[in-house]
Design a protein around this motif. Structure first.
Motif, PDB file in Angstrom:
ATOM      1  N   ALA A  89      66.360 -12.791 -30.153  1.00  0.00           N
ATOM      2  CA  ALA A  89      65.770 -11.791 -29.255  1.00  0.00           C
ATOM      3  C   ALA A  89      66.812 -11.192 -28.321  1.00  0.00           C
ATOM      4  O   ALA A  89      66.782  -9.989 -28.024  1.00  0.00           O
ATOM      5  N   VAL A  90      67.754 -12.000 -27.841  1.00  0.00           N
ATOM      6  CA  VAL A  90      68.819 -11.491 -26.972  1.00  0.00           C
ATOM      7  C   VAL A  90      69.746 -10.569 -27.743  1.00  0.00           C
ATOM      8  O   VAL A  90      70.161  -9.508 -27.243  1.00  0.00           O
ATOM      9  N   GLN A  91      70.087 -10.938 -28.963  1.00  0.00           N
ATOM     10  CA  GLN A  91      70.962 -10.095 -29.775  1.00  0.00           C
ATOM     11  C   GLN A  91      70.310  -8.759 -30.107  1.00  0.00           C
ATOM     12  O   GLN A  91      70.996  -7.750 -30.281  1.00  0.00           O
ATOM     13  N   GLY A  92      68.985  -8.738 -30.189  1.00  0.00           N
ATOM     14  CA  GLY A  92      68.267  -7.488 -30.424  1.00  0.00           C
ATOM     15  C   GLY A  92      68.020  -6.688 -29.160  1.00  0.00           C
ATOM     16  O   GLY A  92      67.309  -5.674 -29.197  1.00  0.00           O
ATOM     17  N   ARG A  93      68.568  -7.131 -28.021  1.00  0.00           N
ATOM     18  CA  ARG A  93      68.448  -6.465 -26.723  1.00  0.00           C
ATOM     19  C   ARG A  93      66.988  -6.355 -26.259  1.00  0.00           C
ATOM     20  O   ARG A  93      66.645  -5.482 -25.483  1.00  0.00           O
ATOM     21  N   GLN A  94      66.147  -7.275 -26.735  1.00  0.00           N
ATOM     22  CA  GLN A  94      64.778  -7.342 -26.232  1.00  0.00           C
ATOM     23  C   GLN A  94      64.715  -8.175 -24.949  1.00  0.00           C
ATOM     24  O   GLN A  94      63.882  -7.924 -24.079  1.00  0.00           O
ATOM     25  N   LEU A  95      65.590  -9.164 -24.862  1.00  0.00           N
ATOM     26  CA  LEU A  95      65.691 -10.027 -23.694  1.00  0.00           C
ATOM     27  C   LEU A  95      67.150 -10.098 -23.278  1.00  0.00           C
ATOM     28  O   LEU A  95      68.043  -9.753 -24.059  1.00  0.00           O
ATOM     29  N   TYR A  96      67.389 -10.566 -22.039  1.00  0.00           N
ATOM     30  CA  TYR A  96      68.757 -10.561 -21.522  1.00  0.00           C
ATOM     31  C   TYR A  96      69.227 -11.932 -21.053  1.00  0.00           C
ATOM     32  O   TYR A  96      70.296 -12.025 -20.453  1.00  0.00           O
ATOM     33  N   GLY A  97      68.467 -12.952 -21.345  1.00  0.00           N
ATOM     34  CA  GLY A  97      68.887 -14.289 -20.949  1.00  0.00           C
ATOM     35  C   GLY A  97      67.994 -15.345 -21.581  1.00  0.00           C
ATOM     36  O   GLY A  97      66.875 -15.067 -22.018  1.00  0.00           O
ATOM     37  N   ILE A  98      68.530 -16.563 -21.614  1.00  0.00           N
ATOM     38  CA  ILE A  98      67.796 -17.700 -22.175  1.00  0.00           C
ATOM     39  C   ILE A  98      67.929 -18.861 -21.207  1.00  0.00           C
ATOM     40  O   ILE A  98      69.033 -19.229 -20.804  1.00  0.00           O
ATOM     41  N   LEU A  99      66.798 -19.449 -20.850  1.00  0.00           N
ATOM     42  CA  LEU A  99      66.779 -20.653 -20.029  1.00  0.00           C
ATOM     43  C   LEU A  99      66.308 -21.800 -20.907  1.00  0.00           C
ATOM     44  O   LEU A  99      65.188 -21.762 -21.438  1.00  0.00           O
ATOM     45  N   VAL A 100      67.162 -22.804 -21.072  1.00  0.00           N
ATOM     46  CA  VAL A 100      66.841 -23.953 -21.911  1.00  0.00           C
ATOM     47  C   VAL A 100      66.594 -25.160 -21.009  1.00  0.00           C
ATOM     48  O   VAL A 100      67.489 -25.598 -20.280  1.00  0.00           O
ATOM     49  N   ILE A 101      65.372 -25.689 -21.066  1.00  0.00           N
ATOM     50  CA  ILE A 101      65.006 -26.894 -20.307  1.00  0.00           C
ATOM     51  C   ILE A 101      65.060 -28.077 -21.277  1.00  0.00           C
ATOM     52  O   ILE A 101      64.331 -28.106 -22.271  1.00  0.00           O
ATOM     53  N   PRO A 102      65.928 -29.050 -21.035  1.00  0.00           N
ATOM     54  CA  PRO A 102      66.145 -30.110 -22.024  1.00  0.00           C
ATOM     55  C   PRO A 102      64.980 -31.093 -22.095  1.00  0.00           C
ATOM     56  O   PRO A 102      64.130 -31.165 -21.200  1.00  0.00           O
ATOM     57  N   GLN A 103      64.972 -31.836 -23.160  1.00  0.00           N
ATOM     58  CA  GLN A 103      63.993 -32.913 -23.310  1.00  0.00           C
ATOM     59  C   GLN A 103      64.267 -34.009 -22.261  1.00  0.00           C
ATOM     60  O   GLN A 103      65.408 -34.200 -21.832  1.00  0.00           O
ATOM     61  N   TYR A 104      63.215 -34.676 -21.832  1.00  0.00           N
ATOM     62  CA  TYR A 104      63.278 -35.725 -20.798  1.00  0.00           C
ATOM     63  C   TYR A 104      63.671 -35.142 -19.433  1.00  0.00           C
ATOM     64  O   TYR A 104      64.213 -35.846 -18.587  1.00  0.00           O
ATOM     65  N   PHE A 105      63.410 -33.869 -19.235  1.00  0.00           N
ATOM     66  CA  PHE A 105      63.715 -33.224 -17.958  1.00  0.00           C
ATOM     67  C   PHE A 105      62.967 -33.907 -16.806  1.00  0.00           C
ATOM     68  O   PHE A 105      63.571 -34.307 -15.810  1.00  0.00           O
ATOM     69  N   GLU A 106      61.653 -34.074 -16.959  1.00  0.00           N
ATOM     70  CA  GLU A 106      60.861 -34.688 -15.894  1.00  0.00           C
ATOM     71  C   GLU A 106      61.191 -36.165 -15.727  1.00  0.00           C
ATOM     72  O   GLU A 106      61.269 -36.672 -14.593  1.00  0.00           O
ATOM     73  N   ARG A 107      61.406 -36.871 -16.814  1.00  0.00           N
ATOM     74  CA  ARG A 107      61.698 -38.305 -16.729  1.00  0.00           C
ATOM     75  C   ARG A 107      62.971 -38.564 -15.944  1.00  0.00           C
ATOM     76  O   ARG A 107      63.018 -39.450 -15.088  1.00  0.00           O
ATOM     77  N   ASP A 108      63.999 -37.752 -16.207  1.00  0.00           N
ATOM     78  CA  ASP A 108      65.254 -37.936 -15.473  1.00  0.00           C
ATOM     79  C   ASP A 108      65.080 -37.633 -13.986  1.00  0.00           C
ATOM     80  O   ASP A 108      65.660 -38.319 -13.129  1.00  0.00           O
ATOM     81  N   LEU A 109      64.279 -36.610 -13.665  1.00  0.00           N
ATOM     82  CA  LEU A 109      64.037 -36.301 -12.260  1.00  0.00           C
ATOM     83  C   LEU A 109      63.310 -37.447 -11.563  1.00  0.00           C
ATOM     84  O   LEU A 109      63.652 -37.816 -10.429  1.00  0.00           O
ATOM     85  N   LEU A 110      62.314 -38.015 -12.225  1.00  0.00           N
ATOM     86  CA  LEU A 110      61.552 -39.110 -11.617  1.00  0.00           C
ATOM     87  C   LEU A 110      62.393 -40.358 -11.423  1.00  0.00           C
ATOM     88  O   LEU A 110      62.140 -41.160 -10.517  1.00  0.00           O
ATOM     89  N   HIS A 111      63.413 -40.552 -12.261  1.00  0.00           N
ATOM     90  CA  HIS A 111      64.302 -41.706 -12.132  1.00  0.00           C
ATOM     91  C   HIS A 111      65.485 -41.436 -11.208  1.00  0.00           C
ATOM     92  O   HIS A 111      66.371 -42.280 -11.076  1.00  0.00           O
ATOM     93  N   GLY A 112      65.519 -40.241 -10.592  1.00  0.00           N
ATOM     94  CA  GLY A 112      66.600 -39.922  -9.652  1.00  0.00           C
ATOM     95  C   GLY A 112      67.898 -39.553 -10.323  1.00  0.00           C
ATOM     96  O   GLY A 112      68.944 -39.599  -9.678  1.00  0.00           O
ATOM     97  N   ARG A 113      67.837 -39.211 -11.598  1.00  0.00           N
ATOM     98  CA  ARG A 113      69.052 -38.815 -12.309  1.00  0.00           C
ATOM     99  C   ARG A 113      69.137 -37.289 -12.400  1.00  0.00           C
ATOM    100  O   ARG A 113      68.130 -36.587 -12.285  1.00  0.00           O
ATOM    101  N   GLN A 114      70.357 -36.811 -12.605  1.00  0.00           N
ATOM    102  CA  GLN A 114      70.521 -35.372 -12.797  1.00  0.00           C
ATOM    103  C   GLN A 114      69.853 -34.938 -14.092  1.00  0.00           C
ATOM    104  O   GLN A 114      69.913 -35.648 -15.107  1.00  0.00           O
ATOM    105  N   SER A 115      69.211 -33.775 -14.043  1.00  0.00           N
ATOM    106  CA  SER A 115      68.574 -33.222 -15.239  1.00  0.00           C
ATOM    107  C   SER A 115      68.974 -31.752 -15.356  1.00  0.00           C
ATOM    108  O   SER A 115      68.234 -30.846 -14.969  1.00  0.00           O
ATOM    109  N   PRO A 116      70.161 -31.485 -15.852  1.00  0.00           N
ATOM    110  CA  PRO A 116      70.674 -30.107 -15.868  1.00  0.00           C
ATOM    111  C   PRO A 116      69.913 -29.217 -16.844  1.00  0.00           C
ATOM    112  O   PRO A 116      69.496 -29.658 -17.916  1.00  0.00           O
ATOM    113  N   VAL A 117      69.728 -27.965 -16.448  1.00  0.00           N
ATOM    114  CA  VAL A 117      69.157 -26.951 -17.336  1.00  0.00           C
ATOM    115  C   VAL A 117      70.285 -25.990 -17.719  1.00  0.00           C
ATOM    116  O   VAL A 117      71.279 -25.857 -16.997  1.00  0.00           O
ATOM    117  N   ALA A 118      70.131 -25.319 -18.851  1.00  0.00           N
ATOM    118  CA  ALA A 118      71.165 -24.408 -19.357  1.00  0.00           C
ATOM    119  C   ALA A 118      70.673 -22.970 -19.260  1.00  0.00           C
ATOM    120  O   ALA A 118      69.528 -22.678 -19.638  1.00  0.00           O
TER     121      ALA A 118
END
Length: 390
Positions: A89-118
């Motif tokens: 979709a980005v290559q077709g110029r329909q969208l201009y960005g992608i936000l990727v939320i990784p698996q175990y995002f909430e679990r890492d937050l609840l355990h006090g660990r960093q949970s980076p998004v891309a």
């Protein structure tokens, strides 16, 4: 004085009756004012569409997506199952960005660990990338601070200390002179000065290369010396620009919501040497090239280099030093800096003493050159007519 006023009256009549000059000096600025600012009318980008790839699909990840979508800068236009679909979709110029939320995002937050998004943003459009990155970073930091505060409170930390711990030095940013942070407020005042310079240069050049039979038929004008001829023409151009300048520096900024803090007297006082310098330079160009087509081609060709050398589209710090020194010879270089400061920033003339004096020096130098070239042209005419008379 009679000769100067006669030249002034004749030149003013020529401006209003010669179609090429009237089109460039009067109708040209009006046409530019209508269509040039239109691409910048929205001022700032809003609701830039991006895609979200939520690999966690939990309450925390959905809350992050909701907050990002609620921001004024970014709109979540699609929630896609994988990154490959989002990249397509980005290559077709329909969208201009992608936000990727990784698996175990909430679990890492609840355990006090960093949970980076891309975040993948289209950096080929720097304004779009700036909006996407700024919105996502602001939301991520705010949500991260709230989670850290809640964790500290749960550990029996004083709520006041817990709220200060994630962000001990909060920053309050205030956008001065450009409250919307818009591109139009940044670029249009400088572009208006360049438009004024180019239209005046071409118009004066055309008037200097088209025959002036009226001056030869007027006894007072025909007896005028070089100073009176140059001074009378400069006075006529000042009268025309006294109509065009307020439209560009007062009316247009008001219509497009560009801030103006400077007083009218200060703005027009600074513009006086600018108009004189540009008009005198146009007279010099007309004397050197002598043909209307040559003047139009030269001035039109120099328009783009003038824009880059002005220092607002190409940063002046990045311009090579010899070239930057050469730009002082262009009236627009000093005029853009000075007019922006006195008009938008509300600076007094004392604060722009350098550009102001530079413009007066340029007006004097180009005016003197115009007088000298006028003397040379006056001497060449009898010499050219002598064989025909014989």
């Amino acid at each position: 004085m009679r000769a100067l006023l006669a030249i002034f009256r004749i030149e003013l009549i020529r401006i209003l009756t010669l179609r090429p000059a009237l089109a460039v000096l009067v109708f040209g600025p009006l046409i530019y004012a209508l269509y040039y600012p239109q691409p910048y009318a929205n001022e700032a980008l809003r609701d830039v569409p991006i895609a979200v790839v939520d690999l966690d699909d939990t309450t925390s990840s959905r809350e992050l997506v909701r907050r990002i979508d609620a921001s004024s800068d970014v709109a979540v236009a699609a929630t896609l199952p994988d990154q490959v679909s989002a990249e397509r979709a980005v290559q077709g110029r329909q969208l201009y960005g992608i936000l990727v939320i990784p698996q175990y995002f909430e679990r890492d937050l609840l355990h006090g660990r960093q949970s980076p998004v891309a975040l993948y943003g289209d950096a080929s459009y720097f304004l779009i990338y700036q909006r996407i990155a700024g919105a996502v970073v602001a939301v991520a930091r705010t949500m991260g601070a709230e989670i850290e505060t809640a964790r500290l409170i749960a550990a029996n930390i004083d709520p006041v200390l817990a709220a200060a711990a994630p962000d001990p030095m909060p920053l309050t940013a205030v956008a001065l002179f450009n409250p919307q942070g818009g591109y139009a407020t940044y670029i249009l005042p400088a572009a208006f000065v360049l438009i004024l310079q180019q239209t005046l240069l071409i118009g004066v050049g055309l008037l200097g290369t088209i025959g002036n039979d009226a001056a030869a038929r007027n006894p007072a004008a025909s007896a005028a010396g070089p100073l009176a001829r140059v001074g009378g023409r400069l006075l006529a151009y000042l009268v025309i620009e006294a109509i065009v300048l307020p439209f560009y520096l007062i009316v247009l900024p008001y219509l497009y919501g560009i801030p103006r803090l400077g007083g009218l007297l200060t703005i027009f006082a600074f513009c006086l040497p600018f108009v004189l310098a540009v008009a005198a330079l146009g007279m010099v160009i007309a004397t050197l090239f002598r043909r209307p087509l040559a003047v139009q081609l030269v001035c039109a060709t120099l328009g783009l280099p003038f824009m880059f050398l002005a220092g607002f589209s190409w940063p002046s710090e990045a311009i090579p030093e010899p070239l930057r020194t050469l730009t002082v010879l262009l009236p627009s270089t000093s005029a853009i800096n000075g007019i922006v400061e006195v008009s938008q920033l509300g600076a007094p003339l004392q604060a722009v003493r350098g550009p102001f004096l530079t413009l007066w020096i340029l007006a004097a130098v180009y005016g003197l050159l115009a007088v000298l070239l006028n003397i040379r042209s006056a001497r060449e005419k009898p010499a050219a007519q002598a064989p025909a008379a014989g």
